[in-house]
Design an enzyme around this catalytic site. Structure first.
Site, PDB file in Angstrom:
ATOM      1  N   THR A  45       0.823  -1.217   0.000  1.00 54.83           N
ATOM      2  CA  THR A  45       0.000   0.000   0.000  1.00 54.83           C
ATOM      3  C   THR A  45       0.849   1.256   0.000  1.00 54.83           C
ATOM      4  O   THR A  45       0.487   2.270  -0.590  1.00 54.83           O
ATOM      5  CB  THR A  45      -0.913  -0.001   1.244  1.00 54.83           C
ATOM      6  OG1 THR A  45      -1.824  -1.068   1.113  1.00 54.83           O
ATOM      7  CG2 THR A  45      -1.686   1.298   1.388  1.00 54.83           C
ATOM      8  N   TYR A  59      -7.992   0.851  -3.407  1.00 55.48           N
ATOM      9  CA  TYR A  59      -6.869   1.353  -4.209  1.00 55.48           C
ATOM     10  C   TYR A  59      -6.146   0.140  -4.763  1.00 55.48           C
ATOM     11  O   TYR A  59      -6.452  -1.009  -4.405  1.00 55.48           O
ATOM     12  CB  TYR A  59      -5.897   2.178  -3.341  1.00 55.48           C
ATOM     13  CG  TYR A  59      -5.422   1.375  -2.146  1.00 55.48           C
ATOM     14  CD1 TYR A  59      -6.108   1.452  -0.933  1.00 55.48           C
ATOM     15  CD2 TYR A  59      -4.346   0.502  -2.227  1.00 55.48           C
ATOM     16  CE1 TYR A  59      -5.722   0.681   0.151  1.00 55.48           C
ATOM     17  CE2 TYR A  59      -3.960  -0.271  -1.155  1.00 55.48           C
ATOM     18  CZ  TYR A  59      -4.643  -0.177   0.037  1.00 55.48           C
ATOM     19  OH  TYR A  59      -4.274  -0.957   1.122  1.00 55.48           O
ATOM     20  N   SER A  92       1.812  -7.703  -0.570  1.00 54.04           N
ATOM     21  CA  SER A  92       2.614  -8.648   0.231  1.00 54.04           C
ATOM     22  C   SER A  92       1.910  -9.957   0.545  1.00 54.04           C
ATOM     23  O   SER A  92       2.562 -10.927   0.948  1.00 54.04           O
ATOM     24  CB  SER A  92       3.083  -7.995   1.531  1.00 54.04           C
ATOM     25  OG  SER A  92       2.007  -7.875   2.446  1.00 54.04           O
ATOM     26  N   THR A 125       1.520  -4.382   4.172  1.00 54.60           N
ATOM     27  CA  THR A 125       1.320  -4.612   5.615  1.00 54.60           C
ATOM     28  C   THR A 125       0.808  -6.021   5.908  1.00 54.60           C
ATOM     29  O   THR A 125       0.933  -6.491   7.027  1.00 54.60           O
ATOM     30  CB  THR A 125       0.303  -3.608   6.175  1.00 54.60           C
ATOM     31  OG1 THR A 125      -0.933  -3.766   5.478  1.00 54.60           O
ATOM     32  CG2 THR A 125       0.803  -2.182   6.039  1.00 54.60           C
ATOM     33  N   ASP A 126       0.242  -6.701   4.919  1.00 52.41           N
ATOM     34  CA  ASP A 126      -0.390  -7.999   5.192  1.00 52.41           C
ATOM     35  C   ASP A 126       0.592  -9.030   5.729  1.00 52.41           C
ATOM     36  O   ASP A 126       0.285  -9.737   6.676  1.00 52.41           O
ATOM     37  CB  ASP A 126      -1.062  -8.569   3.929  1.00 52.41           C
ATOM     38  CG  ASP A 126      -2.321  -7.808   3.572  1.00 52.41           C
ATOM     39  OD1 ASP A 126      -3.028  -8.219   2.652  1.00 52.41           O
ATOM     40  OD2 ASP A 126      -2.572  -6.772   4.234  1.00 52.41           O
ATOM     41  N   LYS A 198       0.026  -7.442  12.719  1.00 49.22           N
ATOM     42  CA  LYS A 198      -1.051  -6.580  12.208  1.00 49.22           C
ATOM     43  C   LYS A 198      -2.347  -7.045  12.856  1.00 49.22           C
ATOM     44  O   LYS A 198      -2.817  -8.143  12.610  1.00 49.22           O
ATOM     45  CB  LYS A 198      -1.150  -6.682  10.690  1.00 49.22           C
ATOM     46  CG  LYS A 198      -2.212  -5.778  10.079  1.00 49.22           C
ATOM     47  CD  LYS A 198      -2.175  -5.852   8.559  1.00 49.22           C
ATOM     48  CE  LYS A 198      -3.217  -4.974   7.911  1.00 49.22           C
ATOM     49  NZ  LYS A 198      -3.154  -5.021   6.419  1.00 49.22           N
ATOM     50  N   GLU A 318      -2.593 -28.073  27.646  1.00 45.80           N
ATOM     51  CA  GLU A 318      -3.803 -28.593  26.965  1.00 45.80           C
ATOM     52  C   GLU A 318      -3.569 -29.965  26.338  1.00 45.80           C
ATOM     53  O   GLU A 318      -4.470 -30.740  26.121  1.00 45.80           O
ATOM     54  CB  GLU A 318      -4.229 -27.608  25.862  1.00 45.80           C
ATOM     55  CG  GLU A 318      -4.760 -26.287  26.375  1.00 45.80           C
ATOM     56  CD  GLU A 318      -6.098 -26.432  27.106  1.00 45.80           C
ATOM     57  OE1 GLU A 318      -6.463 -25.523  27.862  1.00 45.80           O
ATOM     58  OE2 GLU A 318      -6.754 -27.484  26.931  1.00 45.80           O
TER      59      GLU A 318
HETATM   60  N1  DAS Z   1      -2.506  -5.891   0.173  1.00 44.71           N
HETATM   61  C1  DAS Z   1      -1.746  -5.222   1.206  1.00 44.71           C
HETATM   62  C2  DAS Z   1      -0.289  -5.654   1.136  1.00 44.71           C
HETATM   63  O1  DAS Z   1       0.342  -5.490   0.094  1.00 44.71           O
HETATM   64  C3  DAS Z   1      -1.777  -3.759   1.097  1.00 44.71           C
HETATM   65  C4  DAS Z   1      -1.034  -3.155   2.252  1.00 44.71           C
HETATM   66  O2  DAS Z   1      -1.670  -2.961   3.290  1.00 44.71           O
HETATM   67  O3  DAS Z   1       0.169  -2.916   2.172  1.00 44.71           O
HETATM   68  O4  DAS Z   1       0.179  -6.172   2.144  1.00 44.71           O
END
Ligand code: DAS
Length: 361
Positions: A45, A59, A92, A125-126, A198, A318
């Site tokens: 992103t 986007y 990602s 971020t994923d 995240k 467990e």
């Molecule tokens: N799809 C997500 C990624 O590329 C977009 C982001 O949050 O960076 O990880």
């Protein structure tokens, strides 16, 4: 007195201007003193673009090239001498083991370069948390390595990417960041690449560490409050320069009413280990224990993690891990346990050794 006032005002204004200028000059390091930072861009992103400024969540990721990212934050040149490299241009969620290896080897080469003082990786971020943890395990350096992303594309109102990138470069150029492992700079916070995850999928304060961030970065300065407790980077027994393939590791996500067919998939995928993201403290449904023990008997390493974000899985609580010869993932979430298992399996498949590694990293 009235004649004097304009001159006095002008004098005071000039003095103020002079003071500010000298302060700014003092704060702006000369080119020679500025740290040399390489930005490795992988997409996400932070390189995204939306149709309008109102599109903060709709986007296309991985559109803007690294040179434009750097040019979009001219203030970077106040704090560092920055060079950019485009390693990938992907969202990602599409990262693979091969991409992790390619990126890790490039980071390792740059870390050895005496002309490089720190490295920033722009990333989606994923799966940012997996890449940051992977580099934390395998890049043997004390130099700062900072992974950064954004939750809004640069085309959106109140986009977070520019400041996140500026902060990441500040941290990567900060002497205090040396020796703290791979770091993640997001939303003014500095997190350990090991701990961060995240937790929110649609807000700028998306990343959390259950044991807390290591520090903050504000207006071009980093502030530190905690140190990592686990082994990493220069103190790691794993070295990316000696790793050319990562063994397959897959995850089974626990819930009520599990289909036993789910326990056949890791074997079909050629997995060497399975991460069981159990309910609660890594629980396994009574009717699924034999299926999991069957995977162990077939030579697959079984690692108990938990689908619950925080806490840690207690060995022999467990499930009788000693009896079943299973490993527990400690406080690592399933996706981080998968990364550590893959790296650890490049060295050993001995479950006692693997458990040591999960305690130490
Ligand atoms: N799809 C997500 C990624 O590329 C977009 C982001 O949050 O960076 O990880």
């Amino acid at each position: 007195m009235s004649l004097l006032r304009p001159w006095l005002a002008r004098g005071i204004a000039a003095l103020a201007l002079l003071t500010t200028a000298s302060l700014t000059l003092a704060q702006t390091p000369t080119a020679a003193a500025r740290p040399r930072i390489t930005v490795l861009a992988t997409g996400g992103t932070i390189a995204g673009a939306g149709a309008s400024a109102a599109n903060s969540a709709t986007y296309q990721a991985a559109k803007v090239p690294v040179d434009k990212l750097i040019a979009g934050v001219p203030e970077l040149s106040d704090v560092a001498v920055v060079k950019g490299e485009q390693v990938f241009q992907i969202a990602s969620e599409s990262f693979t083991n091969d991409k992790l290896l390619t990126l890790g080897k490039r980071v390792s080469a740059l870390a050895k370069d005496p002309e490089v003082d720190g490295i920033v990786i722009t990333h989606g971020t994923d799966t940012l948390e997996e890449t940051a943890y992977f580099l934390n395990l395998v890049v043997n350096t004390d130099k700062p390595i900072v992974v950064v992303g954004s939750m809004r594309p640069g085309t959106a109102m109140s986009a977070d990417g520019m400041l996140n990138l500026y902060d990441a470069v500040v941290v990567a150029g900060s002497r205090d960041a040396r020796g703290k492992g791979v770091l993640v700079a997001m939303n003014d916070e500095i997190h350990s690449g090991r701990d961060v995850t995240k937790r929110v999928n649609i807000k700028t304060n998306a990343f959390f560490s259950q044991w807390g961030p290591l520090g903050m970065v504000v207006e071009g300065r980093s502030y530190w409050f905690r140190l990592p407790a686990k082994r990493h980077t220069a103190n790691s027994e794993f070295n990316i320069d000696k790793i050319d393939a990562l063994p397959e590791v897959q995850i089974i996500y626990g819930a009520g009413n599990m289909a036993l067919q789910m326990y056949e998939a890791p074997q079909r995928a050629g997995a060497k280990a399975v991460i069981h993201a159990g309910t609660g403290n890594g629980s396994v449904a009574g009717y699924a224990v034999d299926a999991l023990r069957g995977l162990r008997s077939a030579g697959m390493v079984v690692i108990r993690s938990s689908r619950v974000g925080d806490g840690f899985v207690l060995r022999n609580s467990e499930q009788p891990d000693d009896k079943y010869d299973w490993v527990v993932a400690h406080d690592l979430n399933p996706q981080k346990a998968k990364i550590l298992a893959a790296v650890a399996l490049t060295k050993t498949s001995d479950t006692q050794e693997l458990q040591r590694i999960f305690w130490e990293y």
